[in-house]
Write an enzyme that holds these catalytic residues in place. Structure first.
Site, PDB file in Angstrom:
ATOM      1  N   TYR A 176     -43.688  17.929 -45.758  1.00 32.17           N
ATOM      2  CA  TYR A 176     -42.402  18.274 -46.629  1.00 32.17           C
ATOM      3  C   TYR A 176     -42.452  16.920 -47.529  1.00 32.17           C
ATOM      4  O   TYR A 176     -42.221  17.380 -48.798  1.00 32.17           O
ATOM      5  CB  TYR A 176     -41.235  17.512 -45.705  1.00 32.17           C
ATOM      6  CG  TYR A 176     -39.879  17.570 -45.990  1.00 32.17           C
ATOM      7  CD1 TYR A 176     -39.409  18.934 -46.678  1.00 32.17           C
ATOM      8  CD2 TYR A 176     -39.071  16.349 -46.401  1.00 32.17           C
ATOM      9  CE1 TYR A 176     -38.099  18.681 -47.479  1.00 32.17           C
ATOM     10  CE2 TYR A 176     -37.862  16.323 -46.992  1.00 32.17           C
ATOM     11  CZ  TYR A 176     -37.319  17.530 -47.280  1.00 32.17           C
ATOM     12  OH  TYR A 176     -36.062  17.631 -48.222  1.00 32.17           O
ATOM     13  N   ASP A 177     -42.989  15.877 -47.307  1.00 34.06           N
ATOM     14  CA  ASP A 177     -42.958  14.900 -48.253  1.00 34.06           C
ATOM     15  C   ASP A 177     -43.884  15.109 -49.257  1.00 34.06           C
ATOM     16  O   ASP A 177     -43.448  15.061 -50.548  1.00 34.06           O
ATOM     17  CB  ASP A 177     -43.501  13.374 -47.967  1.00 34.06           C
ATOM     18  CG  ASP A 177     -42.736  12.972 -46.496  1.00 34.06           C
ATOM     19  OD1 ASP A 177     -41.722  13.625 -46.115  1.00 34.06           O
ATOM     20  OD2 ASP A 177     -42.797  11.921 -46.270  1.00 34.06           O
ATOM     21  N   ARG A 182     -31.109  16.699 -37.111  1.00 35.72           N
ATOM     22  CA  ARG A 182     -30.810  15.541 -38.024  1.00 35.72           C
ATOM     23  C   ARG A 182     -29.998  14.713 -37.026  1.00 35.72           C
ATOM     24  O   ARG A 182     -29.089  15.147 -36.180  1.00 35.72           O
ATOM     25  CB  ARG A 182     -30.621  15.901 -39.290  1.00 35.72           C
ATOM     26  CG  ARG A 182     -31.883  16.019 -39.833  1.00 35.72           C
ATOM     27  CD  ARG A 182     -31.481  16.358 -41.438  1.00 35.72           C
ATOM     28  NE  ARG A 182     -30.673  17.676 -41.967  1.00 35.72           N
ATOM     29  CZ  ARG A 182     -30.686  18.421 -42.860  1.00 35.72           C
ATOM     30  NH1 ARG A 182     -31.041  17.846 -44.065  1.00 35.72           N
ATOM     31  NH2 ARG A 182     -30.229  19.327 -42.996  1.00 35.72           N
ATOM     32  N   PHE A 229     -26.025  13.603 -32.937  1.00 38.22           N
ATOM     33  CA  PHE A 229     -24.865  12.684 -32.230  1.00 38.22           C
ATOM     34  C   PHE A 229     -23.629  13.196 -31.956  1.00 38.22           C
ATOM     35  O   PHE A 229     -22.919  13.362 -31.112  1.00 38.22           O
ATOM     36  CB  PHE A 229     -24.848  11.454 -32.955  1.00 38.22           C
ATOM     37  CG  PHE A 229     -26.050  10.247 -32.647  1.00 38.22           C
ATOM     38  CD1 PHE A 229     -27.134  11.028 -32.164  1.00 38.22           C
ATOM     39  CD2 PHE A 229     -26.072   9.105 -33.464  1.00 38.22           C
ATOM     40  CE1 PHE A 229     -28.533  10.094 -31.935  1.00 38.22           C
ATOM     41  CE2 PHE A 229     -27.188   8.310 -33.219  1.00 38.22           C
ATOM     42  CZ  PHE A 229     -28.472   8.502 -32.439  1.00 38.22           C
ATOM     43  N   PRO A 262     -39.357   6.763 -41.161  1.00 39.65           N
ATOM     44  CA  PRO A 262     -38.905   5.692 -42.255  1.00 39.65           C
ATOM     45  C   PRO A 262     -38.277   4.545 -41.557  1.00 39.65           C
ATOM     46  O   PRO A 262     -37.097   4.758 -40.805  1.00 39.65           O
ATOM     47  CB  PRO A 262     -38.082   6.196 -43.475  1.00 39.65           C
ATOM     48  CG  PRO A 262     -38.836   7.473 -43.563  1.00 39.65           C
ATOM     49  CD  PRO A 262     -38.924   7.720 -42.189  1.00 39.65           C
ATOM     50  N   ARG A 295     -33.786   2.909 -45.366  1.00 46.65           N
ATOM     51  CA  ARG A 295     -33.762   3.813 -46.720  1.00 46.65           C
ATOM     52  C   ARG A 295     -32.165   3.498 -47.053  1.00 46.65           C
ATOM     53  O   ARG A 295     -31.366   3.690 -46.335  1.00 46.65           O
ATOM     54  CB  ARG A 295     -33.535   5.216 -46.085  1.00 46.65           C
ATOM     55  CG  ARG A 295     -33.656   6.158 -47.352  1.00 46.65           C
ATOM     56  CD  ARG A 295     -33.846   7.540 -46.899  1.00 46.65           C
ATOM     57  NE  ARG A 295     -35.122   8.022 -46.582  1.00 46.65           N
ATOM     58  CZ  ARG A 295     -35.429   8.842 -45.670  1.00 46.65           C
ATOM     59  NH1 ARG A 295     -34.264   9.681 -44.953  1.00 46.65           N
ATOM     60  NH2 ARG A 295     -36.508   9.296 -45.335  1.00 46.65           N
TER      61      ARG A 295
HETATM   62  N1  UDP Z   1     -32.624  10.020 -35.089  1.00 46.73           N
HETATM   63  C1  UDP Z   1     -31.953   9.539 -33.840  1.00 46.73           C
HETATM   64  N2  UDP Z   1     -31.728  10.463 -32.856  1.00 46.73           N
HETATM   65  C2  UDP Z   1     -31.703  11.802 -33.151  1.00 46.73           C
HETATM   66  C3  UDP Z   1     -32.018  12.174 -34.172  1.00 46.73           C
HETATM   67  C4  UDP Z   1     -32.523  11.433 -35.488  1.00 46.73           C
HETATM   68  O1  UDP Z   1     -32.129   8.268 -33.609  1.00 46.73           O
HETATM   69  O2  UDP Z   1     -31.328  12.524 -32.250  1.00 46.73           O
HETATM   70  C5  UDP Z   1     -32.901   8.765 -35.961  1.00 46.73           C
HETATM   71  C6  UDP Z   1     -34.524   9.311 -36.680  1.00 46.73           C
HETATM   72  O3  UDP Z   1     -35.623   8.708 -36.043  1.00 46.73           O
HETATM   73  C7  UDP Z   1     -34.240   8.592 -37.916  1.00 46.73           C
HETATM   74  C8  UDP Z   1     -32.786   8.844 -38.229  1.00 46.73           C
HETATM   75  O4  UDP Z   1     -32.133   8.973 -37.129  1.00 46.73           O
HETATM   76  O5  UDP Z   1     -34.774   7.374 -37.846  1.00 46.73           O
HETATM   77  C9  UDP Z   1     -32.331   9.987 -39.480  1.00 46.73           C
HETATM   78  O6  UDP Z   1     -32.877  10.977 -38.782  1.00 46.73           O
HETATM   79  P1  UDP Z   1     -32.925  12.441 -39.507  1.00 46.73           P
HETATM   80  O7  UDP Z   1     -33.643  13.267 -38.884  1.00 46.73           O
HETATM   81  O8  UDP Z   1     -31.271  12.764 -39.678  1.00 46.73           O
HETATM   82  O9  UDP Z   1     -33.322  12.289 -41.059  1.00 46.73           O
HETATM   83  P2  UDP Z   1     -34.362  11.658 -41.778  1.00 46.73           P
HETATM   84  O10 UDP Z   1     -33.627  10.465 -42.517  1.00 46.73           O
HETATM   85  O11 UDP Z   1     -35.282  10.989 -40.798  1.00 46.73           O
HETATM   86  O12 UDP Z   1     -35.004  12.523 -42.591  1.00 46.73           O
END
Ligand code: UDP
Length: 313
Positions: free
Chosen positions: A148-149, A189, A194, A275, A278
């Site tokens: 992706y990146d 995501r 959540f 990351p 952010r």
């Molecule tokens: N994350 C989490 N639990 C989940 C899904 C994601 O703790 O069930 C964390 C993930 O490790 C990241 C952050 O939430 O640090 C955001 O993750 P997301 O997949 O929404 O987007 P990203 O910013 O990583 O592309």
């Protein structure tokens, strides 16, 4: 009224479907393309009878043509959630590369303005915080997120090359974490994850210790910024996102507060190359476009929860 025509690739996706609503509301005609790899027809179902809207089922990584004149090409097609792009890495690479060329060629052929959806992922696991557009990033080119990146970094490079070589009118928006109605409940995501878990009465799966940060932008704010950028004269990348930063643990706390349920977390391992921080530096968007987010986090989350309630019985 603006009687122009916009082509939106990935139109059935979460962000593009909201952009389409905004363009139609501004009087444009919209032609959306999608192959439903990660997008969903229900995101466009409300436009079925709109005479200014046309949908074409199309994988845009395969060359395609549009018969009529086009004024704007928004190249938004790409898997965008970590679990999606890790499952379909080749499609993701093609969305950033072949599909970007196809969309750029369409814009060139039509004399249209071209805008590509890039991402805060171009900054990788950033060593500069918050991230300004001038930061070149810290990306692992062979890691699980690289499909992706690096595809998005390539898409930016291709866009700048068409701008420099052909004088094409191009824009690059770097989209930071965005949330709102029409996200997929199962896209992995953190926002749908959540909220879905809270709706099902399950613990929230925090990856790592939850100290990593993200800054969440409500989707209506984001698409307003994208549309303003498309109409600007600026060709270099512009960050669009909400600088309201929080840890993932704080986000879990906010969700439990909205649901009025106790905070119950299930700690899972942190995925590789996740990351640690952010947050967008949005000074450029403010100065250039007079744009900044206006939707408060609590209001946006309330709308998002209301949407997801329709999908969990
Ligand atoms: N994350 C989490 N639990 C989940 C899904 C994601 O703790 O069930 C964390 C993930 O490790 C990241 C952050 O939430 O640090 C955001 O993750 P997301 O997949 O929404 O987007 P990203 O910013 O990583 O592309």
């Amino acid at each position: 009224m603006n009687h122009k025509t916009a082509v939106v690739t990935g139109g059935a996706g979460f962000v593009p479907s909201h952009l389409i609503d905004l363009l139609l509301a501004d009087g444009l005609r919209v032609i959306a393309l999608d192959n439903f790899v990660t997008g969903h027809a229900r995101n466009l179902a409300h436009l079925q009878d709109n005479p200014n809207f046309t949908f074409i089922e199309q994988d845009v990584s395969i060359p395609f043509s549009i018969e009529e004149p086009v004024d704007y090409v928004f190249h938004m097609a790409s898997p965008a959630s970590p679990i999606d792009y890790v499952q379909i890495p080749i499609e993701t690479l093609k969305a950033g590369s072949y599909a970007t060329h196809n969309a750029l060629d369409l814009a060139l052929q039509k004399g249209a303005t071209f805008l590509v959806a890039s991402t805060s992922e171009v900054y990788g696991d950033p060593e500069i915080h918050p991230q300004p557009e001038t930061y070149w990033g810290n990306v692992n080119s062979i890691g699980v997120r690289s499909c992706y990146d690096e595809a998005k970094r390539y898409a930016e490079a291709a866009t700048m090359a068409y701008h420099r070589a052909h004088g094409l009118d191009t824009k690059i928006v770097r989209i930071f974490n965005t949330y709102g109605p029409r996200m997929r409940l199962d896209d992995g995501r953190v926002v749908p994850a959540f909220i879905g878990q809270a709706l099902r009465g399950e613990p929230m799966t925090v990856f790592g210790d939850g100290s990593q940060t993200r800054s969440f932008c409500y989707v209506s704010d984001l698409v307003a910024g994208i549309w303003k950028l498309a109409q600007s004269e600026y060709h270099l990348p512009v960050n669009c996102g909400n600088p309201h930063e929080m840890t993932i643990r704080q986000f879990a706390e906010a969700v439990s507060r909205h649901f009025e349920i106790p905070l119950v977390l299930d700690e899972k391992p942190l995925p590789p190359d996740d990351p640690k921080v952010r947050k967008p530096d949005i000074r450029l968007a403010k100065e250039l476009l007079g744009w900044e987010p206006v939707v408060a986090f609590d209001d946006g989350i309330r709308e998002t929860i209301a949407y997801f309630r329709n999908f969990v019985s």
